[in-house]
Design a protein around this motif. Sequence first.
Motif, PDB file in Angstrom:
ATOM      1  N   LEU A   1     -60.103 -14.938  41.952  1.00  0.00           N
ATOM      2  CA  LEU A   1     -59.118 -14.864  40.871  1.00  0.00           C
ATOM      3  C   LEU A   1     -59.764 -14.505  39.528  1.00  0.00           C
ATOM      4  O   LEU A   1     -59.232 -13.697  38.780  1.00  0.00           O
ATOM      5  N   VAL A   2     -60.892 -15.114  39.225  1.00  0.00           N
ATOM      6  CA  VAL A   2     -61.533 -14.945  37.911  1.00  0.00           C
ATOM      7  C   VAL A   2     -62.438 -13.714  37.866  1.00  0.00           C
ATOM      8  O   VAL A   2     -62.548 -13.062  36.830  1.00  0.00           O
ATOM      9  N   GLY A   3     -63.043 -13.365  38.982  1.00  0.00           N
ATOM     10  CA  GLY A   3     -64.012 -12.264  39.035  1.00  0.00           C
ATOM     11  C   GLY A   3     -63.496 -10.927  38.543  1.00  0.00           C
ATOM     12  O   GLY A   3     -64.151 -10.282  37.708  1.00  0.00           O
ATOM     13  N   PRO A   4     -62.334 -10.464  39.019  1.00  0.00           N
ATOM     14  CA  PRO A   4     -61.845  -9.167  38.540  1.00  0.00           C
ATOM     15  C   PRO A   4     -61.592  -9.143  37.027  1.00  0.00           C
ATOM     16  O   PRO A   4     -61.887  -8.147  36.369  1.00  0.00           O
ATOM     17  N   LEU A   5     -61.084 -10.224  36.500  1.00  0.00           N
ATOM     18  CA  LEU A   5     -60.854 -10.299  35.054  1.00  0.00           C
ATOM     19  C   LEU A   5     -62.184 -10.187  34.294  1.00  0.00           C
ATOM     20  O   LEU A   5     -62.283  -9.454  33.300  1.00  0.00           O
TER      21      LEU A   5
ATOM     22  N   ALA B   1     -64.896  -8.753  35.364  1.00  0.00           N
ATOM     23  CA  ALA B   1     -65.414  -7.389  35.543  1.00  0.00           C
ATOM     24  C   ALA B   1     -64.733  -6.416  34.580  1.00  0.00           C
ATOM     25  O   ALA B   1     -65.396  -5.561  33.975  1.00  0.00           O
ATOM     26  N   VAL B   2     -63.424  -6.561  34.429  1.00  0.00           N
ATOM     27  CA  VAL B   2     -62.691  -5.675  33.503  1.00  0.00           C
ATOM     28  C   VAL B   2     -63.194  -5.871  32.082  1.00  0.00           C
ATOM     29  O   VAL B   2     -63.442  -4.904  31.362  1.00  0.00           O
ATOM     30  N   TRP B   3     -63.353  -7.116  31.666  1.00  0.00           N
ATOM     31  CA  TRP B   3     -63.816  -7.362  30.301  1.00  0.00           C
ATOM     32  C   TRP B   3     -65.240  -6.874  30.092  1.00  0.00           C
ATOM     33  O   TRP B   3     -65.598  -6.435  29.007  1.00  0.00           O
ATOM     34  N   LEU B   4     -66.049  -6.945  31.122  1.00  0.00           N
ATOM     35  CA  LEU B   4     -67.426  -6.450  31.000  1.00  0.00           C
ATOM     36  C   LEU B   4     -67.449  -4.936  30.852  1.00  0.00           C
ATOM     37  O   LEU B   4     -68.316  -4.376  30.185  1.00  0.00           O
ATOM     38  N   LEU B   5     -66.481  -4.242  31.438  1.00  0.00           N
ATOM     39  CA  LEU B   5     -66.445  -2.785  31.405  1.00  0.00           C
ATOM     40  C   LEU B   5     -65.701  -2.206  30.196  1.00  0.00           C
ATOM     41  O   LEU B   5     -65.701  -0.997  30.002  1.00  0.00           O
ATOM     42  N   LEU B   6     -65.063  -3.047  29.407  1.00  0.00           N
ATOM     43  CA  LEU B   6     -64.349  -2.549  28.218  1.00  0.00           C
ATOM     44  C   LEU B   6     -65.330  -1.959  27.207  1.00  0.00           C
ATOM     45  O   LEU B   6     -66.489  -2.366  27.156  1.00  0.00           O
TER      46      LEU B   6
ATOM     47  N   LEU C   1     -66.866 -12.618  26.114  1.00  0.00           N
ATOM     48  CA  LEU C   1     -65.560 -12.664  26.783  1.00  0.00           C
ATOM     49  C   LEU C   1     -65.702 -13.076  28.245  1.00  0.00           C
ATOM     50  O   LEU C   1     -64.921 -13.888  28.755  1.00  0.00           O
ATOM     51  N   VAL C   2     -66.689 -12.526  28.912  1.00  0.00           N
ATOM     52  CA  VAL C   2     -66.925 -12.858  30.322  1.00  0.00           C
ATOM     53  C   VAL C   2     -67.291 -14.336  30.455  1.00  0.00           C
ATOM     54  O   VAL C   2     -66.779 -15.038  31.338  1.00  0.00           O
ATOM     55  N   LEU C   3     -68.152 -14.816  29.580  1.00  0.00           N
ATOM     56  CA  LEU C   3     -68.546 -16.226  29.615  1.00  0.00           C
ATOM     57  C   LEU C   3     -67.345 -17.138  29.377  1.00  0.00           C
ATOM     58  O   LEU C   3     -67.152 -18.132  30.085  1.00  0.00           O
ATOM     59  N   MET C   4     -66.511 -16.792  28.399  1.00  0.00           N
ATOM     60  CA  MET C   4     -65.323 -17.611  28.121  1.00  0.00           C
ATOM     61  C   MET C   4     -64.350 -17.575  29.299  1.00  0.00           C
ATOM     62  O   MET C   4     -63.768 -18.601  29.658  1.00  0.00           O
ATOM     63  N   ALA C   5     -64.169 -16.428  29.917  1.00  0.00           N
ATOM     64  CA  ALA C   5     -63.290 -16.330  31.083  1.00  0.00           C
ATOM     65  C   ALA C   5     -63.818 -17.220  32.208  1.00  0.00           C
ATOM     66  O   ALA C   5     -63.041 -17.921  32.868  1.00  0.00           O
ATOM     67  N   ALA C   6     -65.114 -17.184  32.418  1.00  0.00           N
ATOM     68  CA  ALA C   6     -65.712 -18.005  33.474  1.00  0.00           C
ATOM     69  C   ALA C   6     -65.554 -19.493  33.159  1.00  0.00           C
ATOM     70  O   ALA C   6     -65.129 -20.268  34.018  1.00  0.00           O
ATOM     71  N   LEU C   7     -65.877 -19.885  31.939  1.00  0.00           N
ATOM     72  CA  LEU C   7     -65.781 -21.300  31.578  1.00  0.00           C
ATOM     73  C   LEU C   7     -64.357 -21.827  31.694  1.00  0.00           C
ATOM     74  O   LEU C   7     -64.119 -22.865  32.313  1.00  0.00           O
TER      75      LEU C   7
END
Length: 132
Positions: free
Chosen positions: A49-53, A55-60, A70-76
Amino acid sequence: MSLRRRPNPLQWIWYALGGRLPERYREWVLHDTTSRFWVWRHAARSTVLVGPLMAVWLLLPGPLLLRLALVLMAALVGYFYSFVYMEEAAENRLKKHGYPAGTGKKIRRQAHAEEDRLALERYIAQYRTPQE
């Protein structure tokens, strides 16, 4: 001993996203939510569930530091809420597959009954001794 059938990768992704598996996987769902590694299995489902989100933020486009933040906050946030409600999520999966409410919690509690009893005995011996 009955043989548990495992879902194929596409079925597992559907299951991780909250879908219901066919009846023949009912016993596997019980194992998935009550096995010794059920927390790790929950983490794998949460990553779907969290991984694709992430990945998208990392590629922006934008500064790398901002994207990593952003990736760290999404993960946390994602994993925090996932783990806070993991017992409820497991029970919901079991109910969705025809098990009565509380089945997973009951099986997990029975699996750890002896070590819980020993821990309680150690606690009582250490902290509840009579004062002289």
